[in-house]
Every structure is written in structure tokens, then in C-alpha cells.
Design an enzyme around this catalytic site. Structure first.
Site, mmCIF file in Angstrom:
data_model
loop_
_atom_site.group_PDB
_atom_site.id
_atom_site.type_symbol
_atom_site.label_atom_id
_atom_site.label_comp_id
_atom_site.label_asym_id
_atom_site.label_seq_id
_atom_site.Cartn_x
_atom_site.Cartn_y
_atom_site.Cartn_z
ATOM 1 N N CYS A 126 17.675 4.418 97.244
ATOM 2 C CA CYS A 126 18.314 4.383 98.039
ATOM 3 C C CYS A 126 17.585 4.334 99.540
ATOM 4 O O CYS A 126 16.489 4.744 99.660
ATOM 5 C CB CYS A 126 19.632 5.458 98.178
ATOM 6 S SG CYS A 126 20.522 5.642 96.792
ATOM 7 N N GLY A 145 18.722 -0.691 98.613
ATOM 8 C CA GLY A 145 20.216 -0.359 97.945
ATOM 9 C C GLY A 145 21.056 -1.425 98.486
ATOM 10 O O GLY A 145 20.999 -1.348 99.841
ATOM 11 N N ASN A 195 18.382 10.145 99.231
ATOM 12 C CA ASN A 195 17.393 9.082 98.508
ATOM 13 C C ASN A 195 16.731 9.980 97.687
ATOM 14 O O ASN A 195 15.982 10.997 97.900
ATOM 15 C CB ASN A 195 16.653 8.402 99.402
ATOM 16 C CG ASN A 195 15.717 7.703 98.496
ATOM 17 O OD1 ASN A 195 14.473 7.447 99.108
ATOM 18 N ND2 ASN A 195 15.796 7.095 97.619
ATOM 19 N N GLY A 196 16.964 9.641 96.185
ATOM 20 C CA GLY A 196 16.215 10.317 95.325
ATOM 21 C C GLY A 196 17.087 10.831 94.194
ATOM 22 O O GLY A 196 18.117 10.576 94.126
ATOM 23 N N CYS A 226 5.632 8.958 94.866
ATOM 24 C CA CYS A 226 6.048 8.085 94.035
ATOM 25 C C CYS A 226 5.225 6.466 94.008
ATOM 26 O O CYS A 226 5.034 6.111 95.100
ATOM 27 C CB CYS A 226 7.535 7.408 94.243
ATOM 28 S SG CYS A 226 7.823 6.002 93.252
ATOM 29 N N TYR A 271 6.119 -1.736 94.227
ATOM 30 C CA TYR A 271 7.203 -2.636 94.300
ATOM 31 C C TYR A 271 8.147 -2.289 95.320
ATOM 32 O O TYR A 271 8.674 -3.259 95.915
ATOM 33 C CB TYR A 271 8.079 -2.614 92.848
ATOM 34 C CG TYR A 271 9.443 -3.545 93.005
ATOM 35 C CD1 TYR A 271 9.335 -4.619 92.806
ATOM 36 C CD2 TYR A 271 10.437 -2.663 92.751
ATOM 37 C CE1 TYR A 271 10.587 -5.626 92.913
ATOM 38 C CE2 TYR A 271 11.654 -3.410 92.948
ATOM 39 C CZ TYR A 271 11.722 -4.773 92.825
ATOM 40 O OH TYR A 271 12.954 -5.383 92.819
ATOM 41 N N SER A 299 7.775 -10.579 94.484
ATOM 42 C CA SER A 299 7.199 -9.407 94.122
ATOM 43 C C SER A 299 5.812 -9.261 93.982
ATOM 44 O O SER A 299 4.986 -8.218 93.831
ATOM 45 C CB SER A 299 8.048 -8.519 92.921
ATOM 46 O OG SER A 299 8.154 -9.445 91.908
ATOM 47 N N ASP A 349 2.228 -10.461 88.726
ATOM 48 C CA ASP A 349 3.440 -9.783 89.095
ATOM 49 C C ASP A 349 3.330 -8.335 89.338
ATOM 50 O O ASP A 349 2.017 -7.995 88.640
ATOM 51 C CB ASP A 349 4.570 -9.955 88.077
ATOM 52 C CG ASP A 349 6.041 -9.708 88.649
ATOM 53 O OD1 ASP A 349 5.976 -9.476 89.997
ATOM 54 O OD2 ASP A 349 7.056 -9.842 87.948
ATOM 55 N N ASP A 350 4.321 -7.616 89.888
ATOM 56 C CA ASP A 350 3.804 -6.269 90.417
ATOM 57 C C ASP A 350 4.095 -5.290 88.879
ATOM 58 O O ASP A 350 3.422 -4.283 88.737
ATOM 59 C CB ASP A 350 4.940 -5.711 91.393
ATOM 60 C CG ASP A 350 6.308 -5.605 90.815
ATOM 61 O OD1 ASP A 350 6.844 -6.847 90.557
ATOM 62 O OD2 ASP A 350 7.074 -4.528 90.791
ATOM 63 N N CYS A 377 12.013 6.903 84.861
ATOM 64 C CA CYS A 377 12.167 7.642 85.922
ATOM 65 C C CYS A 377 13.283 8.471 86.101
ATOM 66 O O CYS A 377 14.338 7.892 86.077
ATOM 67 C CB CYS A 377 12.094 6.675 87.292
ATOM 68 S SG CYS A 377 11.977 7.554 88.704
ATOM 69 N N CYS A 412 3.178 10.868 91.982
ATOM 70 C CA CYS A 412 3.673 10.475 90.710
ATOM 71 C C CYS A 412 3.318 9.295 90.147
ATOM 72 O O CYS A 412 3.499 8.058 90.741
ATOM 73 C CB CYS A 412 5.149 10.471 91.291
ATOM 74 S SG CYS A 412 6.188 10.469 89.329
ATOM 75 N N CYS A 425 6.318 7.425 85.303
ATOM 76 C CA CYS A 425 6.698 6.028 84.556
ATOM 77 C C CYS A 425 5.610 5.340 83.757
ATOM 78 O O CYS A 425 6.011 4.432 82.809
ATOM 79 C CB CYS A 425 7.728 5.077 85.293
ATOM 80 S SG CYS A 425 6.721 4.790 86.880
#
Ligand code: AMP
Ligand code: SF4
Length: 457
Positions: free
Chosen positions: A2, A30, A105-106, A240, A246, A288, A350-351, A387, A438, A441
Site C-alpha cells: 500500500c 496499490g 502500509n505493511g 524489504c 520491483y 519491470s 526480468d526482475d 511474504c 529482509c 521471500c
């Protein structure tokens, strides 16, 4: 994911249009709903919210006609809670100590436990979002001054939150002690801003002041900006890394690192670690993979070409929730240049690969349009874990790299070769120490410490 924004004018000059513009710049974070809340005088809170993109959800003309010197806004992309207007933020309430509105956001990792605890004590929740627990936690501490109650509520949360809050006639920004999501402070003349990314400061002509620090609460009122700490001890930070890979806009700077430069550096590292010597040229997945492809091209000495053109009027595919929409989205969005691909060997950068749908389609598209070989290069490590901190990655069952080893994945996407970058190269390209990032993922290295279910109440 978000986006949050907030503005405070000590002279009371109207800031609602600024917030609208800030949200417009954060649209990539978002697209499900957008909302703005403001306080009229000391007591009354007002909100305008709607589903869809900012310009559809909110009426700019109406906002421009309303006078409010302090406001917050939110663009939503659901991670917890369904896609409903009731879940659109900011969440606003009037509790015993006055009005409050929160834009978040989160993703909180212990909100279910807190929610159960509060419901057992009579709390009635209005939404299914994790954000609402913050308001209820505050309401349960109505004996304390609002700011103390907020600090105490945040102390109990685990996981990711970057917040923009209206508390009476104060604007507050808060970033969780691990620093998962970005949050910045800016200024234009006497107006102070809080934003998820610096690109939202640029749009309102505000100057970047600084990042809000992990574990910091900034309180903005007519006396200036004060800083308060959230009393949670942490051993490391968890900014993150996917924001750089991305999510964030390339014209943003997060924690002192330009997203644009990081993406190019990712491509450079990828070229060194995963070369494709026989390829004729490098291209990026629009949009991306473009910057990583540029970096790859520069580092490998192979020319960069735009081999696939993107219809710029189609939104980002992934963010729209259903499979059907996602699949149609990719087809509607991209068109290759045949003359460029015919009998050529291509490196496509790509990312990331999530479900593998995009990669399979693009490789297919290149082959159908004459490419003699397609080498797929991914400017991040394989996404193997979900995630829990606010990015909507699917479950392990749907994550292509969690289900398939590299040769099987290569086959599934139909590439002549598929290579990823290592977690070490990812960290090096971002340029922060590993203990501040972090990478869960990619590596499964989640925030530890009984944080998933303890309510600490
Ligand atoms: P997929 O087709 O599911 O493999 O999606 C991969 C594409 O979605 C990549 O080209 C990325 O640009 C984008 N993407 C990667 N991770 C995410 C994420 N967590 N949320 C939204 N989009 C993503
Ligand atoms: Fe970001 Fe991945 Fe960590 Fe989620 S798990 S916060 S997407 S790095």
C-alpha cells in the site's frame, strides 16, 4: 503493498489536493482503493474513499474545494482483508480521547492474536484489515493521553507497518522497529509531508528531509517535528529488498539508496554472474526488467533493445487480484517487435518470477516472433517463500520456484537457459549490510522471536 501520505500545514493552508497528488504518485503501490481523511477543527473527522484508481476513487475538484490543514491518505492493495470499501483506508474513528485516522502500509504478523484478545473483551471490529487492531488497542487505553496510547499500542505489534496517522490536530508518521517498509519526511514552505516514497514528495514540490527511522514516531504539529521511539528492542533491521527489486518507483530513494541505481546494479551483477555469451542483444521485460536489462547490457557490452512494447494505458498486471484478470492483462499489455527478434538470440531480463506466468508468456511470444534462442535472466534470487510483511506473494504451492528446481522451471517457462542472481549479489547491489535487509521471500530468513502469535498484552 500500500502507499501512505500525509500533510500538515501550521498556517492551516489547505492540503487536501496535495494529498490527492501524493497518492497519485504512489498509485503503483496499490490500485484497489484510495482514501483521504482530514480533521475539521479539533473534533470532526471526514473521509473520502472509493474503490479503484486514485482519479476514479477520489474527486479532485471536491477535495480542492474543502479547507483542511492536516490530512492523510492511502492507496490500498489487499494483503489482509478482502477487497471491499469497508476495508479501504484511512480507517477513522472517534474514541474516548478524540478523533483518530490511520493509513497503514505493511502487514502485522500478530494481529489475529490481538484481535481475538480484544474481541473477547468486547471489541467490535468494523473491517477485516489488520490495521483496525491499532485503533482498538488505543481505545482500550483511554486513560492515557492519545500519543502515549499510540506508542503503547505500536509496542505490541509485530511485523511491518509504516503509518500515517491523524491524531486530533497532529500528523504522525511511524515506522516499525524493523524498518520493513519505507517512510520519508518532506517539506515545502511551512507544510510538512509524510510519504511512503520520495516520488510522492517530488510531485508536490516538497524537499526530502529524511527517512523516518525504523522504530521512530514523528509527531508533527504547530510547534514543529518531534521524534519519539517505539520501545521495542531489535537486534537487526528488515528493510524489504523487494522494494528495490520491483515495488518502489525507480525515481524514489529508499534509506539513502536510489532505486534506479540499485536496479541497474542488479543487472550488472547478473551479467557477471549469469552471462549469455552467444546472445545478440539484451532486452527487459517492460517495464519491470528494463533497468536491470540496461545494467546487464552495459556490463556485458551487448546492445540494449526494446523488443517488446507495452501498452502504457494498461495497469500493472500482478496487482489486480484474479487469475483471469492477470492472464488477460499480460496478453492485452505487450507486443513484440518481430523485425528485431527474427533469427536473433535474445537475453530477456526480468526482475522476478512469481507464478511463472509472465515469463512463460514472454518467452513464448519471443519464439513465436522469430527469436532463435531466448535466455531468461532474473535480477533477484528465486522467490521460494511467501511474504508475511505486506507484499502479496502467493502461497508456496503457487510459487513456481518453490515447486520446481531450476531445470524444471527452465522447461516450464520454455527458455533455452534460465539463470537467477544469488542472494549475496542482491544484497551487494542494494548496498546495505545483510543484517539490515529482509530477504525472507528468497531465503526463508524471517523475523524471529515468537513474533507470529504473541499478543504481549
Ligand atoms: P508471475 O507471472 O506470477 O511470475 O509474475 C511475475 C511478474 O510480476 C514479474 O514480472 C514482476 O515484475 C511482477 N512481480 C513480482 N513479484 C511481485 C509481487 N510480489 N507483487 C506483484 N508483482 C510482482
Ligand atoms: Fe520484502 Fe520479501 Fe521480506 Fe516480504 S519477505 S518484506 S517481499 S523481502
Amino acid at each position: 503493498m500500500c502507499g501512505v501520505f500525509g500533510a500538515f500545514s501550521p498556517s492551516g493552508s489547505s492540503v487536501l489536493e496535495d494529498v490527492y497528488l501524493g497518492l497519485y504518485a504512489l498509485q503503483h503501490r496499490g490500485q484497489e482503493s484510495a482514501g483521504i481523511s482530514w480533521i475539521n477543527g479539533e473534533e470532526n473527522i471526514h473521509s473520502l474513499k472509493g474503490m479503484g484508481l486514485v482519479h476514479i476513487a477520489l474527486d479532485q475538484k471536491k477535495l480542492a474545494s474543502i479547507h483542511a490543514g492536516c490530512a492523510i491518505g492511502h492507496v490500498r492493495y489487499s494483503t489482509t482483508g478482502e477487497s471491499l470499501l469497508a476495508n479501504a483506508q484511512p480507517l477513522a474513528a472517534k474514541y474516548a480521547r478524540g478523533p483518530i485516522a490511520i493509513a497503514h502500509n505493511g502487514n502485522l504478523t500478530n494481529s489475529d492474536g490481538i484481535r481475538r484478545y480484544l474481541e473477547n473483551r468486547g471489541a467490535i471490529f468494523q473491517s477485516t484489515t489488520d490495521t483496525e487492531v491499532i485503533i482498538h488497542l488505543m481505545a482500550h487505553q483511554s486513560h492515557k493521553p492519545p500519543l502515549d496510547a499510540l506508542v503503547d499500542s505500536l509496542r505490541r505489534l509485530r511485523g511491518a507497518y509504516s503509518l500515517s496517522v491523524l491524531l486530533g490536530n497532529r500528523l504522525i508518521g511511524a515506522r516499525d522497529p524493523w524498518g520493513f517498509r519505507p517512510l520519508v519526511l518532506g517539506k515545502r514552505e511551512d507544510v510538512t509531508y509524510i510519504a511512503s516514497e520520495t516520488c510522492a514528495l517530488d510531485i508536490v514540490g516538497a524537499e526530502f528531509i529524511r527517512d523516518v527511522e525504523p522504530g521512530e514516531i514523528v509527531v508533527i504539529d504547530s510547534t514543529g517535528i518531534k521524534s519519539v521511539r517505539i520501545p521495542v528492542r531489535t537486534t537487526r533491521h528488515f528493510a524489504c529488498s523487494f522494494e528495490y527489486v520491483y515495488f518502489a518507483r525507480p525515481d524514489s530513494v529508499i534509506d539513502g539508496r536510489s532505486v534506479y541505481k540499485v536496479r541497474k546494479a542488479l543487472g550488472e551483477k547478473l551479467a557477471a554472474g549469469a552471462p549469455a555469451p552467444s546472445a545478440d542483444f539484451v532486452t527487459g521485460m517492460p517495464d519491470s526488467g528494463t533497468l536491470a536489462a540496461l545494467g546487464y547490457s552495459e556490463a556485458s557490452g551487448k546492445p540494449f533493445e526494446i523488443a517488446v512494447v507495452r501498452n502504457r494505458y494498461v495497469g500493472r498486471t500482478f496487482i489486480q487480484p484474479t487469475d483471469l484478470v492477470r492472464n488477460l492483462g499480460v496478453r492485452i499489455k505487450l507486443n513484440p517487435i518481430r523485425e528485431l527478434l527474427k533469427e536473433r538470440e535474445v537475453v530477456v531480463v526480468d526482475d522476478s518470477i512469481v507464478r511463472g506466468t509472465t515469463a512463460r508468456r514472454i518467452v513464448n511470444m519471443m519464439r513465436e516472433n522469430g527469436a532463435s534462442a531466448v535466455h531468461l535472466r532474473i535480477a533477484s534470487p528465486p522467490v521460494r517463500f511467501p511474504c508475511y510483511y505486506g507484499i502479496d506473494t502467493p502461497t508456496c504451492e503457487e510459487l513456481a520456484a518453490a515447486q520446481l528446481d531450476l531445470p524444471s522451471l527452465e522447461k516450464m517457462v520454455g527458455a533455452d537457459s534460465l539463470r537467477y542472481m544469488s542472494a549475496e549479489d542482491l544484497v551487494a547491489a542494494i548496498g546495505k549490510p545483510r543484517c539490515e535487509l529482509c530477504t525472507a521471500c528468497f531465503t526463508g530468513d524471517y523475523l524471529q522471536g515468537g513474533d507470529e502469535d504473541g499478543t504481549d498484552l
